[in-house]
Structures are given as C-alpha cells and as structure tokens.
Motif scaffolding. Structure first.
Motif, PDB file in Angstrom:
ATOM      1  N   TYR A 138       0.827  -1.209   0.000  1.00 38.17           N
ATOM      2  CA  TYR A 138       0.000   0.000   0.000  1.00 38.17           C
ATOM      3  C   TYR A 138       0.861   1.260   0.000  1.00 38.17           C
ATOM      4  O   TYR A 138       0.638   2.189  -0.786  1.00 38.17           O
ATOM      5  N   CYS A 183       1.193   4.086  -3.080  1.00 36.44           N
ATOM      6  CA  CYS A 183       0.805   5.483  -2.862  1.00 36.44           C
ATOM      7  C   CYS A 183       1.959   6.430  -3.156  1.00 36.44           C
ATOM      8  O   CYS A 183       1.811   7.416  -3.881  1.00 36.44           O
ATOM      9  N   ASN A 184       3.121   6.137  -2.586  1.00 32.85           N
ATOM     10  CA  ASN A 184       4.257   7.044  -2.750  1.00 32.85           C
ATOM     11  C   ASN A 184       4.798   7.036  -4.170  1.00 32.85           C
ATOM     12  O   ASN A 184       5.283   8.061  -4.663  1.00 32.85           O
ATOM     13  N   ASN A 200       0.500  12.422   2.710  1.00 32.66           N
ATOM     14  CA  ASN A 200       1.107  11.334   3.483  1.00 32.66           C
ATOM     15  C   ASN A 200       0.475  11.206   4.862  1.00 32.66           C
ATOM     16  O   ASN A 200       0.336  10.098   5.397  1.00 32.66           O
ATOM     17  N   THR A 240      -3.258   9.702   3.924  1.00 26.72           N
ATOM     18  CA  THR A 240      -3.383   8.445   3.169  1.00 26.72           C
ATOM     19  C   THR A 240      -2.361   7.398   3.560  1.00 26.72           C
ATOM     20  O   THR A 240      -2.471   6.260   3.110  1.00 26.72           O
ATOM     21  N   ASP A 241      -1.369   7.737   4.356  1.00 23.57           N
ATOM     22  CA  ASP A 241      -0.341   6.763   4.718  1.00 23.57           C
ATOM     23  C   ASP A 241      -0.447   6.302   6.159  1.00 23.57           C
ATOM     24  O   ASP A 241      -0.480   5.104   6.437  1.00 23.57           O
ATOM     25  N   ARG A 270      -3.387   5.576 -10.813  1.00 21.83           N
ATOM     26  CA  ARG A 270      -3.520   6.775  -9.977  1.00 21.83           C
ATOM     27  C   ARG A 270      -2.970   8.001 -10.698  1.00 21.83           C
ATOM     28  O   ARG A 270      -3.517   9.098 -10.596  1.00 21.83           O
TER      29      ARG A 270
END
Length: 201
Positions: A92, A96-97, A125, A128-129, A173
C-alpha cells in the motif's frame, strides 16, 4: 499418523532430514540435552521453557514459556497474520508514494508546473499513509490463516505478483491525477489544478 517412542538423537535427526528432503517445514520440540542437535537441525526448534534444560533453550529458535503446546498453534497463526499485514501495508505504501513520485517526475520531464507542492505531499502522506497503515498493521487476519500451507522460508515480502500490481496501480492513480488536473479543468488556474490533482491521487 506414526508414533515413535524412546528414539535416539540420531533417529530424531534422521526423521527431520527425511521430512525436509520432501520439502516439509519441520518443527521440533524438546527439553533435554539430547534434543539439542534435532532442535538445531529443524526449521523451527521449540524448547520447553519451564522444564527444559539451558542447552535445549540455547539450541532452539523459540522457547515455550508456559509449556503448553497449544501456544505453538497461536504463535504460528500470529506469525502468519503479522507477515501478511506487513506485506499489505508495504504494498500500500509503495503504491501510494510511487504515484506521487511519478506525477512529479512526469511534470518535471514535460516542463509543466508541479502538480503537488511539498506541503501538499506532506498532507497527503498524513491522511493516506499513517492511518490506513495503522489499520492494515493491526488487522486480525483471515479465519483461514492456519488452513494455508506453510510459506517458503525464501519467499520475499514482495513477490513477482506484487511487483506487477505495483507497476500498474501507480499508473492508474497517475492517470486519475492527470485527468483531474488537465482533462476537465484545463481552463482553471494553476492553484485550482493542484487541488484537483491532489484529489485525483
């Protein structure tokens, strides 16, 4: 099921080698000095903590503190759940990153304005992180965790399948970011485009 009683240390080693030769993951429990070679040779050596000898404890990988064999079952299940949770939040976080990195890299290569400012990246971050990762890391695991066969000890956290997913998700994304920033808000100011880009990511 075969039961062997009063076997010698050599017989224990032979049994372990026999099972390992066919690809089985072998766990060995023991409490005496004569169990030390078998505990060392097994994939997982489990020493009896309360009644076991110091030699057995030093040769083992895990010490059973309460001398209850049921605890081995719970320990194996907890280990599988922890490994799966680590795999989930690593996948995940990397997806995302990587999408944020790709968005900035594409904008830099095309000499376009940055879709995200440093403060916006920190905000993303934070939202969402951190909190989703906490949820993934604290997951209780599936009910069939003990029904699956043992994992290959050489299997990495990220397999080829996971790398394939990682190669596709950030692109999706990134497409969403580009679509939001340029597709239907092309006439908007640059600040407004960044808001849509952040929403797309």
């Amino acid at each position: 099921m075969s039961v062997f009683a009063r076997v010698s240390p050599e017989n224990k080693l032979a049994l372990i080698d026999l099972h390992q030769s066919v690809g089985s993951i072998v766990a060995m429990t023991g409490d005496g000095v004569n169990d030390a070679p078998a505990l060392k040779s097994a994939d997982i050596g489990v020493a009896i903590g309360q009644r076991g000898t110091q030699v057995a404890r030093e040769a083992s990988d895990m010490i059973l503190q309460d001398d209850n064999f049921e605890s081995i079952y719970h320990a194996v299940r907890e280990g599988r759940v922890i490994f799966n949770n680590i795999r989930k939040f690593v996948l995940y976080l990397m997806s995302c990153n990587l999408s944020e990195l790709l968005a900035i890299l594409v904008a830099a290569l095309l000499a376009s304005p940055l879709p995200l400012l440093p403060l916006q990246i920190l905000f993303l971050n934070l939202l969402t992180d951190i909190f989703p990762t906490f949820a993934l890391g604290a997951c209780d695991g599936s009910r069939d965790a003990m029904e699956r066969p043992p994992k290959d000890p050489a299997e990495p956290i990220m397999t080829r399948t996971h790398w394939t997913e990682l190669a596709t998700k950030p692109q999706v994304r990134l497409f969403g970011e580009d679509f939001c920033a340029e597709g239907f808000v092309s006439g908007e100011p640059e600040t407004q485009k960044r808001v849509y880009a952040r929403t797309g990511i």
